[in-house]
Enzyme design. Sequence first.
Site, PDB file in Angstrom:
ATOM      1  N   ASP A  49       0.765  -1.118   0.024  1.00 48.63           N
ATOM      2  CA  ASP A  49      -0.137   0.030   0.130  1.00 48.63           C
ATOM      3  C   ASP A  49       0.889   1.214  -0.020  1.00 48.63           C
ATOM      4  O   ASP A  49       1.641   1.514   1.019  1.00 48.63           O
ATOM      5  CB  ASP A  49      -0.933   0.130   1.291  1.00 48.63           C
ATOM      6  CG  ASP A  49      -1.929   1.213   1.379  1.00 48.63           C
ATOM      7  OD1 ASP A  49      -2.877   1.077   0.719  1.00 48.63           O
ATOM      8  OD2 ASP A  49      -1.406   2.431   1.737  1.00 48.63           O
ATOM      9  N   TYR A  54       3.074   9.660  -0.385  1.00 53.73           N
ATOM     10  CA  TYR A  54       4.469   9.186   0.346  1.00 53.73           C
ATOM     11  C   TYR A  54       5.627   9.404  -0.230  1.00 53.73           C
ATOM     12  O   TYR A  54       6.590   8.999   0.268  1.00 53.73           O
ATOM     13  CB  TYR A  54       3.968   7.506   0.525  1.00 53.73           C
ATOM     14  CG  TYR A  54       2.678   7.276   0.972  1.00 53.73           C
ATOM     15  CD1 TYR A  54       1.742   8.200   2.077  1.00 53.73           C
ATOM     16  CD2 TYR A  54       2.323   5.877   1.369  1.00 53.73           C
ATOM     17  CE1 TYR A  54       0.651   7.626   2.674  1.00 53.73           C
ATOM     18  CE2 TYR A  54       1.121   5.252   1.987  1.00 53.73           C
ATOM     19  CZ  TYR A  54       0.298   6.617   2.617  1.00 53.73           C
ATOM     20  OH  TYR A  54      -0.871   6.083   2.940  1.00 53.73           O
ATOM     21  N   LYS A  79      -2.832   6.138  -4.368  1.00 52.40           N
ATOM     22  CA  LYS A  79      -3.941   6.828  -4.165  1.00 52.40           C
ATOM     23  C   LYS A  79      -3.464   8.305  -4.725  1.00 52.40           C
ATOM     24  O   LYS A  79      -2.522   8.785  -4.876  1.00 52.40           O
ATOM     25  CB  LYS A  79      -4.148   6.938  -2.567  1.00 52.40           C
ATOM     26  CG  LYS A  79      -4.112   5.892  -1.660  1.00 52.40           C
ATOM     27  CD  LYS A  79      -4.087   5.987  -0.176  1.00 52.40           C
ATOM     28  CE  LYS A  79      -3.751   4.606   0.517  1.00 52.40           C
ATOM     29  NZ  LYS A  79      -2.301   4.518   0.959  1.00 52.40           N
ATOM     30  N   HIS A 112      -7.563   9.498  -1.669  1.00 56.69           N
ATOM     31  CA  HIS A 112      -7.102   9.705  -0.500  1.00 56.69           C
ATOM     32  C   HIS A 112      -7.784  10.035   0.625  1.00 56.69           C
ATOM     33  O   HIS A 112      -7.925   9.502   1.892  1.00 56.69           O
ATOM     34  CB  HIS A 112      -5.752  10.221  -0.605  1.00 56.69           C
ATOM     35  CG  HIS A 112      -4.429   9.889   0.482  1.00 56.69           C
ATOM     36  ND1 HIS A 112      -3.220   9.615  -0.110  1.00 56.69           N
ATOM     37  CD2 HIS A 112      -4.543   9.247   1.826  1.00 56.69           C
ATOM     38  CE1 HIS A 112      -2.492   9.167   1.039  1.00 56.69           C
ATOM     39  NE2 HIS A 112      -3.403   8.780   1.972  1.00 56.69           N
TER      40      HIS A 112
HETATM   41  N1  LIG Z   1      -5.292   6.248   3.756  1.00 55.93           N
HETATM   42  C1  LIG Z   1      -4.719   7.026   4.740  1.00 55.93           C
HETATM   43  O1  LIG Z   1      -4.864   8.285   4.878  1.00 55.93           O
HETATM   44  C2  LIG Z   1      -3.400   6.388   5.452  1.00 55.93           C
HETATM   45  C3  LIG Z   1      -3.135   7.126   6.488  1.00 55.93           C
HETATM   46  C4  LIG Z   1      -1.974   6.571   7.267  1.00 55.93           C
HETATM   47  C5  LIG Z   1      -1.558   5.458   7.002  1.00 55.93           C
HETATM   48  N2  LIG Z   1      -1.906   4.695   5.717  1.00 55.93           N
HETATM   49  C6  LIG Z   1      -1.302   3.519   5.201  1.00 55.93           C
HETATM   50  O2  LIG Z   1      -1.510   2.368   6.529  1.00 55.93           O
HETATM   51  C7  LIG Z   1      -0.125   2.012   6.877  1.00 55.93           C
HETATM   52  C8  LIG Z   1      -0.066   1.614   8.015  1.00 55.93           C
HETATM   53  O3  LIG Z   1       0.072   2.604   9.035  1.00 55.93           O
HETATM   54  P1  LIG Z   1       0.920   3.314   9.713  1.00 55.93           P
HETATM   55  O4  LIG Z   1       2.304   3.366   8.965  1.00 55.93           O
HETATM   56  O5  LIG Z   1       0.438   4.909  10.106  1.00 55.93           O
HETATM   57  O6  LIG Z   1       1.058   2.829  11.280  1.00 55.93           O
HETATM   58  P2  LIG Z   1       0.968   1.466  11.878  1.00 55.93           P
HETATM   59  O7  LIG Z   1       1.172   0.292  10.903  1.00 55.93           O
HETATM   60  O8  LIG Z   1      -0.113   1.470  12.769  1.00 55.93           O
HETATM   61  O9  LIG Z   1       2.131   1.625  13.010  1.00 55.93           O
HETATM   62  C9  LIG Z   1       3.382   1.651  12.107  1.00 55.93           C
HETATM   63  C10 LIG Z   1       4.724   2.003  13.443  1.00 55.93           C
HETATM   64  O10 LIG Z   1       4.424   0.839  14.297  1.00 55.93           O
HETATM   65  C11 LIG Z   1       5.933   0.327  14.318  1.00 55.93           C
HETATM   66  N3  LIG Z   1       5.621  -1.256  14.460  1.00 55.93           N
HETATM   67  C12 LIG Z   1       5.479  -1.773  13.357  1.00 55.93           C
HETATM   68  N4  LIG Z   1       5.243  -3.119  13.799  1.00 55.93           N
HETATM   69  C13 LIG Z   1       5.799  -3.412  14.892  1.00 55.93           C
HETATM   70  C14 LIG Z   1       5.789  -4.224  15.866  1.00 55.93           C
HETATM   71  N5  LIG Z   1       5.668  -5.668  15.661  1.00 55.93           N
HETATM   72  N6  LIG Z   1       6.197  -3.996  17.109  1.00 55.93           N
HETATM   73  C15 LIG Z   1       6.431  -2.867  17.492  1.00 55.93           C
HETATM   74  N7  LIG Z   1       6.270  -1.745  16.617  1.00 55.93           N
HETATM   75  C16 LIG Z   1       5.892  -2.005  15.631  1.00 55.93           C
HETATM   76  C17 LIG Z   1       6.691   0.703  13.138  1.00 55.93           C
HETATM   77  O11 LIG Z   1       8.079   0.999  13.541  1.00 55.93           O
HETATM   78  P3  LIG Z   1       9.171   0.423  12.663  1.00 55.93           P
HETATM   79  O12 LIG Z   1       8.778   0.867  11.207  1.00 55.93           O
HETATM   80  O13 LIG Z   1      10.277   0.918  13.183  1.00 55.93           O
HETATM   81  O14 LIG Z   1       8.997  -1.001  12.797  1.00 55.93           O
HETATM   82  C18 LIG Z   1       5.785   2.275  13.041  1.00 55.93           C
HETATM   83  O15 LIG Z   1       6.302   3.055  13.792  1.00 55.93           O
HETATM   84  C19 LIG Z   1       0.630   3.036   6.275  1.00 55.93           C
HETATM   85  O16 LIG Z   1       1.963   2.760   6.200  1.00 55.93           O
HETATM   86  C20 LIG Z   1      -0.043   3.437   4.973  1.00 55.93           C
HETATM   87  O17 LIG Z   1       0.196   2.485   3.855  1.00 55.93           O
HETATM   88  C21 LIG Z   1      -2.998   5.103   5.097  1.00 55.93           C
END
Ligand SMILES: NC(=O)c1ccc[n+]([C@@H]2O[C@H](COP(=O)([O-])OP(=O)(O)OC[C@H]3O[C@@H](n4cnc5c(N)ncnc54)[C@H](OP(=O)(O)O)[C@@H]3O)[C@@H](O)[C@H]2O)c1
Length: 276
Positions: A49, A54, A79, A112
Amino acid sequence: MIENLQDTVTLNNGVKIPGFGLGVYKVEDGDVTVASVKAALKHGYRSIDTASFYDNEKGVGQGIRESGVPREEIFVTSKVWNDEQGYESTLQAFEKSLEKLGMDYLDLYLIHWPVKGKFKDTWKAMEELYEKGKVRAIGVSNFHVHHLQDLLADCHVKPVIDQVEYHPHLTQEKLKAFCEEENIQLEAWSPLKKGRLMDEPIISGLADKYNKTSAQVILRWDVQNNVITIPKSTHEHRIQENADIFDFELTDEEMKKISGLNKDERTGKNPDSFDE
Ligand SMILES: NC(=O)c1ccc[n+]([C@@H]2O[C@H](COP(=O)([O-])OP(=O)(O)OC[C@H]3O[C@@H](n4cnc5c(N)ncnc54)[C@H](OP(=O)(O)O)[C@@H]3O)[C@@H](O)[C@H]2O)c1
């Protein structure tokens, strides 16, 4: 419910999407993105994704090419960003995304955020891209029920997915019920609340019980709720850990306990007040 990392969910247009994928928000383009994508594909992920916002579509494309996994076995989402919305500019933004990714089609293209006064024109462009076969499925992100209702009243291609912030502190019950009724698949962004849920006692207690990590318990809760999940990590061991959730099952009572943590608390903006 999906039973392994490559298991798919069938969308309302018949296209199949893996129920689990890698998110790459805030992952620096270049080596870091390439390495994250390659690590995920090596460990069995088949869905990535990204988004024009990004600024790492180039790295995503490179990672996919270098992985050795055939393009058609990987589900790629991107997106259209807020300042790209509108009919003509969406068509252009799509081509730019394809060019950066180095691909000739996308699996899923999402709006988005629901930019007021623009998202319906954006959708017309998305419908055109879909009808021309440039993208296999089109959907939305950050749409509340009222945005979906507004779009559904006008569109001739129904969105397949609504990708929204979703985790144990934001369980989106009303939206989830609406999407289930309309056959629009819910997809969770920030499923780990950006890493801020690891010490929540109910979650860490269950992690101890099952000899899993808090992240694994949360992602398992997504899967058992039939919500597609796309956790982000740039660390190979976490990328692997996050996907290792298919050998245990939370009970109905445990599922309810986790859902009971809801506080309607967002890490991101409320889609109604997003004005960038
Ligand atoms: N459509 C939208 O508006 C929107 C908005 C936000 C996000 N997204 C999508 O959703 C995806 C996921 O959301 P997100 O990146 O915001 O947050 P998330 O996946 O909820 O959390 C990512 C964070 O958690 C840490 N993490 C990951 N696995 C872990 C584990 N097993 N143990 C401890 N910490 C862990 C990562 O650190 P490290 O990388 O240092 O491991 C990072 O700091 C995004 O990457 C993006 O593709 C979409």
